[in-house]
Design a protein around this motif. Structure first.
Motif, PDB file in Angstrom:
ATOM      1  N   ARG A 177       0.735  -1.150   0.048  1.00 27.52           N
ATOM      2  CA  ARG A 177      -0.050   0.043   0.096  1.00 27.52           C
ATOM      3  C   ARG A 177       0.850   1.249  -0.180  1.00 27.52           C
ATOM      4  O   ARG A 177       0.514   2.365  -0.657  1.00 27.52           O
ATOM      5  N   LEU A 178       2.035   1.136   0.705  1.00 27.36           N
ATOM      6  CA  LEU A 178       2.867   2.249   0.950  1.00 27.36           C
ATOM      7  C   LEU A 178       3.882   2.602  -0.045  1.00 27.36           C
ATOM      8  O   LEU A 178       4.721   3.504  -0.071  1.00 27.36           O
ATOM      9  N   GLY A 179       4.043   1.519  -1.034  1.00 26.70           N
ATOM     10  CA  GLY A 179       5.091   1.706  -1.914  1.00 26.70           C
ATOM     11  C   GLY A 179       6.581   1.223  -1.395  1.00 26.70           C
ATOM     12  O   GLY A 179       7.375   1.683  -1.863  1.00 26.70           O
ATOM     13  N   LEU A 180       6.690   0.559  -0.165  1.00 30.27           N
ATOM     14  CA  LEU A 180       7.895   0.185   0.258  1.00 30.27           C
ATOM     15  C   LEU A 180       8.345  -1.121  -0.234  1.00 30.27           C
ATOM     16  O   LEU A 180       7.395  -1.859  -0.769  1.00 30.27           O
ATOM     17  N   PRO A 181       9.579  -1.541  -0.266  1.00 25.79           N
ATOM     18  CA  PRO A 181      10.151  -2.751  -0.899  1.00 25.79           C
ATOM     19  C   PRO A 181       9.386  -3.831   0.029  1.00 25.79           C
ATOM     20  O   PRO A 181       9.312  -3.799   1.090  1.00 25.79           O
ATOM     21  N   ILE A 182       9.046  -4.848  -0.782  1.00 29.95           N
ATOM     22  CA  ILE A 182       8.182  -5.821   0.138  1.00 29.95           C
ATOM     23  C   ILE A 182       9.209  -7.079   0.583  1.00 29.95           C
ATOM     24  O   ILE A 182      10.219  -7.639  -0.050  1.00 29.95           O
TER      25      ILE A 182
END
Length: 482
Positions: free
Chosen positions: A283-288
């Motif tokens: 959702r926040l666009g951080l690395p998975i």
């Protein structure tokens, strides 16, 4: 026992801070324990329509405030089994927001007067009026000065609870004379005088029967000059009638097993908590990466919350192999600090400069650690919610943070989080680094989470302490609840 809570905000009707959470949830637990508890609030314009449409007008009368003859209406709503009364006067309360107006002294003078004047009209004469923060602070003063001698008011006791001593409701003495019809004997140094004016908060402290704070440590701290906001001498002199009772949280409302805001509901499953982390990263666009430590700050972005320490150490913090998720609004410099960090390190920082309750719950559920390096913290609710959602708190040892977070001791296996004592940026950095190191030790981390699981920060224990305090006031015994 008939108890009336008087406050300026309450969930779910209106909220600006933790006071609203307390007034929304404490009465439900008091009622479970047999108290006839009701709540009185101002009827603000911002209360959602689906509540105002259900309100029943139960009283209308003319209120005398100084030379003024003012309309006062009282509306009633039963919510989750609790009776809430709303003080209605459109001139004072039909505005956006709760506070910050040039006539706040007059608006809350009206509220304090309305609480006492309304009692015969609503057919509820309480044994105890429990006043919360400065906005209700003049109720004990008015009671002593104008009501206590009236037969049907004669046996009421008053409690003043300090949620945050920093906010004291200080205005000119002329306004106090005008609104409250008080003589000079009430406006001297021992009574209401403060900074050359007069204070709602000080009035509540001096004239109430008992003073409480929202944690035992805060009750001790505010008797010192560092935390006492120039009232430490008064509070030391009144310590015999002061006690600290921890806030709790509503375990039915704050429950990761049933929380509708979460992607995956869970209780103690680390695997499911990591799945929430992955969903939040998406959702926040951080690395998975379910294994990278995620540290959260869900807070007002103000000095009180210790953000100067974060500012001082920002480069060192961003060098750590950690993801940071920030949610909140506040002072421009801190909003800009986190925006800069998110722009410069988009793979490590998500800065959400807003407030969104659903996102807040997802952050609690997804984060591994929850940072609260507060300069002072009367109780703190964030660390309690974090532990409920199995996010390990990292806190400064002050106020309620010290009372609720036990530092982890690897030698004994005891502890529910990580803490540092001094308001020092390097101490905070070292404590965060230590917490991250233990996150990578599964046996230690499991032990910490198991310790958190055994804690109960619901309102049950605290409400029983308040109930005992009410009983001691109405049927006096030798000493206060400690």
């Amino acid at each position: 026992m008939k108890v009336l809570l008087a406050a300026s905000e309450a969930v779910p009707f209106v909220k600006t801070g933790g006071l609203a959470d307390v007034i929304g949830s404490l009465p439900k637990e008091l009622a479970k324990q047999g108290q006839d508890v009701r709540v009185m609030l101002p009827k603000y314009e911002g209360i959602p329509a689906h509540y105002t449409e259900q309100m029943e007008r139960v009283a209308e009368f003319t209120l005398q405030m100084g030379w003024r003859q003012l309309y006062c209406g009282i509306l009633k709503l039963v919510h989750e089994g609790i009776i809430f009364y709303f003080v209605d006067n459109e001139y004072y309360y039909r505005r956006s927001g709760c506070y910050g107006y040039g006539d706040d002294s007059e608006r809350f003078a009206f509220f304090c007067r309305a609480v006492l004047d309304s009692l015969p009209h609503i057919d509820f004469m309480p044994d105890v009026i429990h006043c919360h923060d400065w906005q209700a602070g003049m109720i004990p003063v008015l009671y002593r000065a104008h009501f206590s001698w009236q037969p049907h008011y004669a046996n009421i006791k008053t409690i003043m609870t300090i949620h945050n001593l920093k906010y004291q409701g200080v205005f000119s003495k002329e306004q106090f004379k005008d609104y409250f019809a008080l003589g000079d004997e009430h406006l001297g140094g021992y009574a209401l005088e403060m900074y050359g004016g007069a204070s709602f908060m000080k009035g509540g402290l001096v004239y109430s029967d008992v003073i409480t704070t929202v944690s035992p440590t805060y009750a001790e701290e505010i008797q010192t000059p560092y935390y006492g906001e120039y009232l430490d001498g008064l509070l030391r002199s009144q310590r015999h009638r002061m006690c600290g009772i921890l806030n709790g949280i509503d375990y039915a409302e704050m429950d990761p097993m049933t929380d509708p805001h979460l992607e995956i509901n869970y209780r103690d499953s680390h695997t499911k908590k990591q799945l929430n982390k992955v969903k939040l990263q998406e959702r926040l666009g951080l690395p998975i990466n379910k294994d990278v430590p995620m540290i959260a700050l869900v807070t007002r972005l103000v000095d009180q919350k210790g953000l100067a320490l974060v500012d001082r150490m920002i480069e060192e913090l961003l060098r750590m192999d950690v993801q940071w998720v920030i949610l909140g609004t506040g002072e421009h410099r801190y909003e800009q600090l986190f925006r800069w960090a998110a722009d410069a390190f988009p793979d490590k920082v998500s800065a959400n400069i807003m407030f969104d309750e659903g996102l807040a719950r997802q952050i609690y559920a997804s984060s591994d650690m929850f940072l609260m390096p507060s300069q002072f913290e009367p109780c703190g609710i964030g660390q309690l919610i974090a532990m409920r959602y199995r996010s390990v708190p990292i806190v400064r040892e002050t106020g309620g943070l010290k009372d609720t977070v036990m530092p982890y001791d690897e030698a004994t296996g005891e502890g529910t989080g990580f803490s540092f004592a001094n308001y020092n940026a390097h101490d905070m950095l070292y404590t965060i680094e230590r917490a991250v190191a233990f996150y990578h030790s599964p046996s230690d981390w499991s032990r910490i989470l198991a310790n958190i699981k055994r804690k109960d920060f619901s309102w049950r224990k605290s409400a029983s302490q308040y109930a005992a305090l009410y009983n001691q006031l109405v049927k006096p015994s030798t000493e206060l609840v400690k």
